[in-house]
Write a protein that holds these residues in place. Structure first.
Motif, PDB file in Angstrom:
ATOM      1  N   GLY A 121       1.240  -1.376  -0.240  1.00 33.31           N
ATOM      2  CA  GLY A 121      -0.203  -0.064  -0.120  1.00 33.31           C
ATOM      3  C   GLY A 121       0.509   1.276  -0.410  1.00 33.31           C
ATOM      4  O   GLY A 121       0.610   2.012  -0.582  1.00 33.31           O
ATOM      5  N   LEU A 122       2.149   0.457   0.990  1.00 34.15           N
ATOM      6  CA  LEU A 122       2.791   2.170   0.688  1.00 34.15           C
ATOM      7  C   LEU A 122       3.678   2.573  -0.413  1.00 34.15           C
ATOM      8  O   LEU A 122       3.167   4.271  -0.848  1.00 34.15           O
ATOM      9  CB  LEU A 122       3.775   1.890   1.816  1.00 34.15           C
ATOM     10  CG  LEU A 122       3.721   2.301   3.585  1.00 34.15           C
ATOM     11  CD1 LEU A 122       4.223   1.802   4.282  1.00 34.15           C
ATOM     12  CD2 LEU A 122       2.741   3.963   3.998  1.00 34.15           C
ATOM     13  N   LEU A 123       3.455   1.540  -0.840  1.00 37.19           N
ATOM     14  CA  LEU A 123       4.461   1.423  -2.162  1.00 37.19           C
ATOM     15  C   LEU A 123       3.236   2.441  -4.100  1.00 37.19           C
ATOM     16  O   LEU A 123       3.777   3.297  -4.574  1.00 37.19           O
ATOM     17  CB  LEU A 123       5.465   0.677  -2.976  1.00 37.19           C
ATOM     18  CG  LEU A 123       6.156  -0.222  -2.150  1.00 37.19           C
ATOM     19  CD1 LEU A 123       6.735  -1.660  -2.457  1.00 37.19           C
ATOM     20  CD2 LEU A 123       7.443   1.230  -2.344  1.00 37.19           C
ATOM     21  N   SER A 124       2.104   1.784  -3.562  1.00 39.22           N
ATOM     22  CA  SER A 124       1.363   2.604  -4.068  1.00 39.22           C
ATOM     23  C   SER A 124       1.245   4.149  -4.086  1.00 39.22           C
ATOM     24  O   SER A 124       0.253   4.426  -5.414  1.00 39.22           O
ATOM     25  CB  SER A 124      -0.343   1.101  -4.245  1.00 39.22           C
ATOM     26  OG  SER A 124      -1.138   2.213  -2.755  1.00 39.22           O
ATOM     27  N   LEU A 125       1.487   4.569  -2.839  1.00 46.14           N
ATOM     28  CA  LEU A 125       1.231   6.167  -2.894  1.00 46.14           C
ATOM     29  C   LEU A 125       2.407   6.962  -3.717  1.00 46.14           C
ATOM     30  O   LEU A 125       1.279   8.023  -4.191  1.00 46.14           O
ATOM     31  CB  LEU A 125       0.900   6.200  -1.573  1.00 46.14           C
ATOM     32  CG  LEU A 125       0.326   6.171  -0.180  1.00 46.14           C
ATOM     33  CD1 LEU A 125       0.819   6.519   0.933  1.00 46.14           C
ATOM     34  CD2 LEU A 125      -1.305   5.933  -0.615  1.00 46.14           C
ATOM     35  N   ASP A 126       3.206   6.313  -4.151  1.00 43.88           N
ATOM     36  CA  ASP A 126       4.454   7.144  -4.885  1.00 43.88           C
ATOM     37  C   ASP A 126       4.545   8.656  -4.848  1.00 43.88           C
ATOM     38  O   ASP A 126       4.457   9.256  -4.866  1.00 43.88           O
ATOM     39  CB  ASP A 126       2.800   7.702  -6.416  1.00 43.88           C
ATOM     40  CG  ASP A 126       4.249   7.749  -7.967  1.00 43.88           C
ATOM     41  OD1 ASP A 126       5.412   7.825  -7.206  1.00 43.88           O
ATOM     42  OD2 ASP A 126       3.408   8.217  -8.361  1.00 43.88           O
ATOM     43  N   LEU A 127       5.264   8.352  -3.702  1.00 47.27           N
ATOM     44  CA  LEU A 127       5.939   9.076  -2.431  1.00 47.27           C
ATOM     45  C   LEU A 127       7.066   9.931  -2.798  1.00 47.27           C
ATOM     46  O   LEU A 127       8.066   9.368  -3.886  1.00 47.27           O
ATOM     47  CB  LEU A 127       5.853   9.106  -1.391  1.00 47.27           C
ATOM     48  CG  LEU A 127       4.875   8.681  -0.374  1.00 47.27           C
ATOM     49  CD1 LEU A 127       5.234   7.822   0.953  1.00 47.27           C
ATOM     50  CD2 LEU A 127       3.333   9.266   0.030  1.00 47.27           C
ATOM     51  N   GLN A 128       6.569  11.316  -3.274  1.00 48.42           N
ATOM     52  CA  GLN A 128       7.802  11.946  -4.103  1.00 48.42           C
ATOM     53  C   GLN A 128       8.595  12.872  -3.407  1.00 48.42           C
ATOM     54  O   GLN A 128       9.594  13.177  -3.956  1.00 48.42           O
ATOM     55  CB  GLN A 128       7.075  12.956  -5.298  1.00 48.42           C
ATOM     56  CG  GLN A 128       6.428  11.991  -6.115  1.00 48.42           C
ATOM     57  CD  GLN A 128       7.408  11.139  -6.772  1.00 48.42           C
ATOM     58  OE1 GLN A 128       8.661  11.127  -7.888  1.00 48.42           O
ATOM     59  NE2 GLN A 128       7.045   9.601  -7.390  1.00 48.42           N
ATOM     60  N   ASP A 129       8.391  13.267  -1.845  1.00 46.24           N
ATOM     61  CA  ASP A 129       8.559  14.424  -1.571  1.00 46.24           C
ATOM     62  C   ASP A 129      10.138  13.241  -0.459  1.00 46.24           C
ATOM     63  O   ASP A 129       9.932  12.204   0.156  1.00 46.24           O
ATOM     64  CB  ASP A 129       7.805  14.518   0.271  1.00 46.24           C
ATOM     65  CG  ASP A 129       8.363  16.038   0.814  1.00 46.24           C
ATOM     66  OD1 ASP A 129       7.909  17.346   0.689  1.00 46.24           O
ATOM     67  OD2 ASP A 129       9.988  16.057   1.261  1.00 46.24           O
ATOM     68  N   ARG A 130      11.248  14.317  -0.852  1.00 47.91           N
ATOM     69  CA  ARG A 130      12.221  13.671  -0.327  1.00 47.91           C
ATOM     70  C   ARG A 130      12.966  14.379   0.553  1.00 47.91           C
ATOM     71  O   ARG A 130      13.992  14.016   1.741  1.00 47.91           O
ATOM     72  CB  ARG A 130      12.876  12.919  -1.012  1.00 47.91           C
ATOM     73  CG  ARG A 130      12.977  12.608  -2.305  1.00 47.91           C
ATOM     74  CD  ARG A 130      12.755  11.345  -1.645  1.00 47.91           C
ATOM     75  NE  ARG A 130      12.475  10.264  -2.881  1.00 47.91           N
ATOM     76  CZ  ARG A 130      11.291   9.150  -2.855  1.00 47.91           C
ATOM     77  NH1 ARG A 130      10.215  10.595  -2.188  1.00 47.91           N
ATOM     78  NH2 ARG A 130      11.075   8.964  -3.581  1.00 47.91           N
ATOM     79  N   ARG A 131      12.261  15.336   1.385  1.00 48.68           N
ATOM     80  CA  ARG A 131      13.049  16.022   2.945  1.00 48.68           C
ATOM     81  C   ARG A 131      11.338  16.027   3.961  1.00 48.68           C
ATOM     82  O   ARG A 131      11.510  14.967   4.290  1.00 48.68           O
ATOM     83  CB  ARG A 131      12.631  17.653   2.393  1.00 48.68           C
ATOM     84  CG  ARG A 131      14.087  17.979   0.662  1.00 48.68           C
ATOM     85  CD  ARG A 131      14.496  19.422   0.569  1.00 48.68           C
ATOM     86  NE  ARG A 131      13.784  19.826   1.412  1.00 48.68           N
ATOM     87  CZ  ARG A 131      14.331  21.471   1.087  1.00 48.68           C
ATOM     88  NH1 ARG A 131      15.854  21.616   0.433  1.00 48.68           N
ATOM     89  NH2 ARG A 131      14.189  22.300   1.812  1.00 48.68           N
ATOM     90  N   SER A 132      11.928  17.433   4.353  1.00 50.80           N
ATOM     91  CA  SER A 132      10.353  17.155   5.798  1.00 50.80           C
ATOM     92  C   SER A 132       9.527  16.554   5.180  1.00 50.80           C
ATOM     93  O   SER A 132       8.268  16.349   6.361  1.00 50.80           O
ATOM     94  CB  SER A 132      10.579  18.384   6.664  1.00 50.80           C
ATOM     95  OG  SER A 132      12.127  18.386   6.463  1.00 50.80           O
ATOM     96  N   GLY A 133       8.984  16.916   4.310  1.00 56.67           N
ATOM     97  CA  GLY A 133       7.085  16.536   3.318  1.00 56.67           C
ATOM     98  C   GLY A 133       7.092  15.189   3.311  1.00 56.67           C
ATOM     99  O   GLY A 133       5.708  15.035   3.363  1.00 56.67           O
ATOM    100  N   TYR A 134       7.835  14.586   3.133  1.00 59.55           N
ATOM    101  CA  TYR A 134       7.570  12.924   2.842  1.00 59.55           C
ATOM    102  C   TYR A 134       6.494  12.649   4.301  1.00 59.55           C
ATOM    103  O   TYR A 134       5.501  11.863   3.797  1.00 59.55           O
ATOM    104  CB  TYR A 134       9.305  12.655   3.590  1.00 59.55           C
ATOM    105  CG  TYR A 134       8.449  10.612   3.059  1.00 59.55           C
ATOM    106  CD1 TYR A 134       8.673  10.701   1.954  1.00 59.55           C
ATOM    107  CD2 TYR A 134       8.067   9.902   3.766  1.00 59.55           C
ATOM    108  CE1 TYR A 134       8.417   8.995   1.468  1.00 59.55           C
ATOM    109  CE2 TYR A 134       8.713   8.627   3.573  1.00 59.55           C
ATOM    110  CZ  TYR A 134       8.728   8.335   2.689  1.00 59.55           C
ATOM    111  OH  TYR A 134       8.719   6.844   2.040  1.00 59.55           O
TER     112      TYR A 134
END
Length: 238
Positions: free
Chosen positions: A154-167
């Motif tokens: 499920g986490l991978l499906s979110l396609d997270l892009q932020d690589r700083r504090s907004g993750y």
């Protein structure tokens, strides 16, 4: 649970003083993935010597380290935790419980601070952020802390892009967007070991607020009325 049923992602930048205690607190069946984000104090070597899987992420940033750990994980369930001694990994089974039982897709650890654990400026910023998130999403959230748990797929499906504090915020917002059942449970929050790199300093808090403001701006458009995407925390769950 037997074997590595849960992978615990521990972003790490110069945490040699806290690592032995943190790793000793992992429950049986929980595998530590320590993501070294450029430490110069021997944190990676200490973690490896204590049996953790060590991943090196050269790009600085909490999101970069956290996501590198997620990509390295192989267990069905993934948890995130700071490795500075402020959060106790022994609390993780409580967060995983609702996910494993199927009653929640993302469980967040709401920090309950002990004396001296949370600077006033960081606490105020957190209250303001939680208030904005409640208005924006309707979720009953009081804290966007780093301790959390969900299914890896499920986490991978979110396609997270932020690589700083907004993750962490991006994870929450996209989980809400996709119709995940989000739950918050209290966890004790102690004074950290060593010097803080983010919310323990005014400069770090300002940087975090800036990163999260960008996520909130993007979320305002993403949460506009429209079809809900499939992809809750479990495979095959609509």
């Amino acid at each position: 649970m037997t074997g590595a049923a849960v992978d615990v992602v521990l972003p790490c930048l110069d945490e040699v003083g806290a690592l032995p205690w943190v790793l000793s607190r992992l429950p049986e069946g929980y595998r530590a993935i320590v993501v070294d984000n450029g430490s110069t104090d021997g944190s990676a070597e200490v973690a490896a010597g204590l049996g953790a899987v060590v991943v090196r992420e050269e790009r600085r940033g909490f999101g970069a380290a956290a996501h590198a750990g997620l990509l390295a994980a192989t267990a069905e369930y993934v948890a995130f935790c700071d490795c500075d001694g402020s959060l106790d990994p022994a609390q993780l089974p409580g967060l995983l419980g609702p996910v494993i039982a199927g009653s929640a897709d993302l469980v967040l650890g709401a920090r309950r601070p002990q004396r001296g654990s949370w600077p006033l400026h960081a606490r105020i910023a957190n209250v303001v952020l939680a208030r904005r998130l409640r208005r924006l999403t309707g979720e009953r959230i009081t804290d966007l802390g780093p301790m959390r748990a969900a299914r890896r797929v499920g986490l991978l499906s979110l396609d997270l892009q932020d690589r700083r504090s907004g993750y962490p915020l991006e994870m929450f917002l996209k989980a809400h967007r996709d119709g995940w059942r989000i739950r918050e449970l209290p966890v004790p929050y102690a004074p950290r070991t060593g010097k803080s790199k983010v919310t323990g300093t005014l400069r770090g808090t300002v940087t975090a607020v800036r990163d999260m403001s960008a996520q909130l701006k993007a979320a305002a458009a993403a949460l506009a009325p429209g079809p809900v995407r499939p992809g809750r925390g479990s495979e095959g769950t609509p």
